[in-house]
Write an enzyme that holds these catalytic residues in place. Structure first.
Site, short mmCIF file in Angstrom:
data_model
loop_
_atom_site.label_atom_id
_atom_site.label_comp_id
_atom_site.label_asym_id
_atom_site.label_seq_id
_atom_site.Cartn_x
_atom_site.Cartn_y
_atom_site.Cartn_z
N TYR A 104 -0.03 -24.06 12.32
CA TYR A 104 -0.81 -24.24 13.56
C TYR A 104 -2.14 -24.95 13.27
O TYR A 104 -2.50 -25.92 13.95
CB TYR A 104 -1.05 -22.86 14.18
N LYS A 140 -3.40 -28.61 14.58
CA LYS A 140 -4.63 -28.74 15.38
C LYS A 140 -5.64 -29.66 14.69
O LYS A 140 -6.39 -30.39 15.35
CB LYS A 140 -5.22 -27.36 15.67
P1 NAP Z 1 0.37 -20.23 26.44
O1 NAP Z 1 -0.16 -19.27 27.43
O2 NAP Z 1 1.32 -19.76 25.40
O3 NAP Z 1 1.05 -21.45 27.27
C1 NAP Z 1 1.65 -22.51 26.58
C2 NAP Z 1 2.05 -23.58 27.57
O4 NAP Z 1 2.66 -24.67 26.86
C3 NAP Z 1 3.09 -23.12 28.60
O5 NAP Z 1 2.83 -23.79 29.80
C4 NAP Z 1 4.41 -23.59 27.99
O6 NAP Z 1 5.43 -23.78 28.95
C5 NAP Z 1 3.95 -24.93 27.40
N1 NAP Z 1 4.81 -25.43 26.33
C6 NAP Z 1 5.12 -24.85 25.14
N2 NAP Z 1 5.91 -25.66 24.41
C7 NAP Z 1 6.09 -26.78 25.16
C8 NAP Z 1 6.83 -27.99 24.97
N3 NAP Z 1 7.53 -28.23 23.84
N4 NAP Z 1 6.81 -28.91 25.95
C9 NAP Z 1 6.10 -28.71 27.10
N5 NAP Z 1 5.38 -27.60 27.33
C10 NAP Z 1 5.39 -26.65 26.37
O7 NAP Z 1 -0.81 -20.97 25.64
P2 NAP Z 1 -2.42 -20.86 25.82
O8 NAP Z 1 -2.88 -19.68 25.08
O9 NAP Z 1 -2.77 -21.04 27.24
O10 NAP Z 1 -2.87 -22.14 24.96
C11 NAP Z 1 -2.96 -23.43 25.54
C12 NAP Z 1 -3.48 -24.39 24.50
O11 NAP Z 1 -4.75 -23.94 24.04
C13 NAP Z 1 -2.59 -24.51 23.28
O12 NAP Z 1 -2.57 -25.84 22.82
C14 NAP Z 1 -3.27 -23.62 22.26
O13 NAP Z 1 -2.99 -23.99 20.95
C15 NAP Z 1 -4.73 -23.83 22.63
N6 NAP Z 1 -5.60 -22.74 22.20
C16 NAP Z 1 -5.45 -21.48 22.68
C17 NAP Z 1 -6.31 -20.48 22.26
C18 NAP Z 1 -6.20 -19.07 22.77
O14 NAP Z 1 -7.01 -18.24 22.36
N7 NAP Z 1 -5.28 -18.76 23.66
C19 NAP Z 1 -7.29 -20.76 21.32
C20 NAP Z 1 -7.42 -22.07 20.84
C21 NAP Z 1 -6.58 -23.04 21.30
P3 NAP Z 1 6.36 -22.53 29.47
O15 NAP Z 1 5.47 -21.69 30.35
O16 NAP Z 1 7.45 -23.18 30.24
O17 NAP Z 1 6.80 -21.80 28.24
#
Ligand code: NAP
Length: 242
Positions: free
Chosen positions: A151, A155
């Site tokens: 990951y 990133k």
């Molecule tokens: P999340 O709730 O797990 O949601 C992931 C989203 O990505 C969902 O809409 C999922 O679709 C979609 N997705 C996954 N694989 C895909 C693919 N191959 N093609 C198209 N769509 C895909 O994630 P989140 O926590 O909101 O994170 C969003 C972003 O922020 C990510 O890039 C993550 O790395 C980054 N981030 C998050 C955090 C954190 O603390 N949460 C921290 C730093 C960075 P489905 O709903 O259909 O599965």
């Protein structure tokens, strides 16, 4: 009205980004991997702001899916002016136990997916001599994190991609930036053990976890004209995480 595309907009941070961009007057397209119900709910909430919103199932790691996605969005809502590469997954584990499949899956969605979407968006942005690309990376792409080699590497790769594309297309009026969230309260983080959360809190100056809205507000700024002289940057939204 300009069109914004948010990948992974069905839930979590992406869903809140989609609604925030809808609130600021963009027509919004989202794509998702399989969660149709959540995608439909996000679309419904976006529409309450009086804009057009659509959801498309598309795997960002597939070039065919990405190209089809961009042509469908263009046909329905016009060319993409704001692209938010938010779709992302984790498959955590220590290096010694990390399978090739888990490395590839994370790299393909997070980094290759971002590359494919940037490539699909850039021609229309060049034609318009304007565009905003915002890549959602992570603080661990800067710091690294035990148990997240795949990951963190994906990133970190997104940061190199962001800075390179910013240099290539700055002369065409296209701004490319990354947002690096820290610990944001979403499904991705809620299942972590309490002890791990406590350890994170110790490193956060503001002594609390972030919200999806706080990430989306930064994206909204980077998507609008207020940030027209900012490109190639990584904005950390971490509450001062060390
Ligand atoms: P999340 O709730 O797990 O949601 C992931 C989203 O990505 C969902 O809409 C999922 O679709 C979609 N997705 C996954 N694989 C895909 C693919 N191959 N093609 C198209 N769509 C895909 O994630 P989140 O926590 O909101 O994170 C969003 C972003 O922020 C990510 O890039 C993550 O790395 C980054 N981030 C998050 C955090 C954190 O603390 N949460 C921290 C730093 C960075 P489905 O709903 O259909 O599965």
């Amino acid at each position: 009205m300009s069109t914004a595309l948010v990948t992974g907009g069905s839930r979590g941070i992406g869903s809140v980004i989609a609604k925030t961009l809808a609130r600021s007057g963009h027509d919004v397209a989202i794509c998702y991997a399989g969660n149709e119900e959540a995608a439909a709910e996000t679309v419904k909430e976006c529409e309450t702001f009086g804009i057009r919103a659509l959801a498309f199932k598309a795997d960002v790691s597939s070039e065919a899916d990405v190209n089809e996605l961009f042509s469908k969005v263009k046909e329905a809502l016009g060319p993409v002016e704001v692209l938010v590469n938010n779709a992302g997954i984790t498959k955590d584990g220590l290096l010694i136990r990390m399978s090739e499949a888990d490395f590839d899956a994370v790299y393909e969605t997070n980094l290759k997916g971002t590359f494919l979407c940037c490539k699909a968006a850039i021609k229309d942005m060049m034609k318009a001599r304007y565009g905003k690309i915002i890549n959602i990376t992570s603080i661990v792409g800067i710091t690294g994190n035990a148990g997240q080699a795949n990951y963190a590497a994906s990133k970190a790769g997104m940061i190199g991609l962001t800075k390179s594309i910013a240099k290539e297309y700055g002369a065409k009026g296209i701004c490319v930036n990354a947002v690096a969230p820290g610990f944001i309260m979403t499904k991705m983080t809620e299942d972590l053990p309490d002890a791990v959360k406590e350890e994170y809190l110790k490193k956060i100056s503001l002594k609390r976890f972030g919200t999806c809205e706080e990430v989306a507000n930064t994206v909204e700024f980077l998507a609008g004209h207020g940030s027209d002289y900012i490109t190639g940057q990584v904005i950390e939204v971490t509450g001062g995480m060390q």
